[in-house]
Design an enzyme around this catalytic site. Structure first.
Site, PDB file in Angstrom:
ATOM      1  N   SER A  24       8.612   3.060   5.079  1.00  0.00           N
ATOM      2  CA  SER A  24       9.564   3.601   3.859  1.00  0.00           C
ATOM      3  C   SER A  24       9.252   3.402   2.433  1.00  0.00           C
ATOM      4  CB  SER A  24      11.078   2.876   4.185  1.00  0.00           C
ATOM      5  OG  SER A  24      11.844   3.542   3.514  1.00  0.00           O
ATOM      6  N   ASP A  42       0.841  -1.281   0.042  1.00  0.00           N
ATOM      7  CA  ASP A  42      -0.205  -0.041  -0.041  1.00  0.00           C
ATOM      8  C   ASP A  42       0.897   1.039  -0.048  1.00  0.00           C
ATOM      9  OD1 ASP A  42      -2.133  -1.741   0.209  1.00  0.00           O
ATOM     10  OD2 ASP A  42      -2.794  -0.827   2.299  1.00  0.00           O
ATOM     11  N   HIS A  44       4.404  -7.539   0.159  1.00  0.00           N
ATOM     12  CA  HIS A  44       4.122  -8.900  -0.650  1.00  0.00           C
ATOM     13  C   HIS A  44       4.815  -9.128  -1.893  1.00  0.00           C
ATOM     14  CE1 HIS A  44       0.627  -9.554   2.423  1.00  0.00           C
ATOM     15  NE2 HIS A  44       0.961  -8.625   2.409  1.00  0.00           N
TER      16      HIS A  44
END
Length: 276
Positions: A243, A78, A135
């Site tokens: 980050s 995200d 992911h």
């Protein structure tokens, strides 16, 4: 030389984030943290009151089935898609007018592999309110995971615009993969100020910016004789704060792919397709 002890300060912040307060104080601290950064707790697997530390809250899992993973290439996290573009002679744009060598990002100060023909890169920036697990953006086999110590510059716009080679200078965790469809690609978790600690379930002993690594920074490698199979959407890492993730493809990996081009900091969700 940077006079600010970025790594030590980031390590200290991490220790504070892991500090287990008495339950009433922990609830108060987590509530304040969630409100300050605008965290959407409706997506979290557990209610706000169940997290024992700020780090637990920050690294929260999402409710099952909340994200879908759309291939052949999807967003690894995200955040905001800062760049998705062809590499120019192996270089990536950090910000307009400032670029860096993708081989340095991946290989650090080792002798650069001139045969590594890097063709495309995607940069996803994670803000503090985002979900902070990373992911696999495609299916393939992990052949190597490398921790590369470095500096810990902030990665907000002010520093990205002013610090040359910022992503290649900062501490990072580099995943090298052979893709199912052919070619090689790299997923690079880039640390930042107060975000030095990164972990991966694929190599649990490889924890960046730990106490021992403060005293003796060193490159650490985890190589797999047989590639470790991952499917698109598998969890491969966690930022203990937040980050940036840079995904890099060699030329063989992008053959036949129609990756989107972007340079506009558009919001993306983990699993969202980055192909046309």
């Amino acid at each position: 030389m940077n006079p600010i002890p970025q790594n030590l300060l980031s390590y200290t912040t991490g220790c504070l984030a892991r500090w287990r307060l008495p339950r009433p104080l922990a609830k108060l601290a987590n509530k304040g943290f969630a409100k300050a950064f605008g965290i959407d707790m409706s997506e979290a697997e557990e209610p706000l009151t169940s997290y024992s530390t700020i780090e637990d809250l920050f690294t929260r899992k999402l409710k099952s089935g909340l994200r879908t993973f759309n291939g052949p290439v999807c967003s690894p996290a995200d955040g905001y898609l800062a760049w998705s573009a062809p590499a120019q002679e192996g270089r990536a744009v950090q910000v307009k007018g400032l670029d860096y060598d993708l081989r340095e990002l991946i290989l650090g100060n080792e002798e650069l592999d001139k045969t590594l023909d890097l063709a495309w890169y995607q940069t996803v920036y994670l803000a503090p309110h985002n979900y902070h697990r990373v992911h696999a953006p495609f299916s393939g086999g992990v052949t190597r995971i490398t921790h590369r110590p470095g500096e810990l510059w902030p990665v907000n716009n002010a520093f990205v615009r002013r610090v040359p080679r910022l992503f290649a200078r900062n501490e990072r965790l580099v995943f090298e993969l052979n893709l199912e469809r052919g070619g090689r690609a790299f997923v690079v978790m880039v640390g930042a100020f107060n975000v030095g600690r990164m972990v991966t379930p694929l190599a649990p002993d490889l924890v960046t910016n730990s106490g021992s690594r403060q005293l003796r920074p060193r490159v650490s490698d985890c190589r797999f004789d047989q590639p470790l199979a991952v499917s698109i959407g598998d969890e491969i890492g966690t930022f203990m704060l937040g980050s940036t993730v840079v995904v890099v493809f060699d030329r063989a990996a992008v053959t036949g792919l129609r990756l989107i081009e972007a340079q506009d900091n558009r919001p993306v969700l983990v699993g969202q397709s980055l192909c046309e």
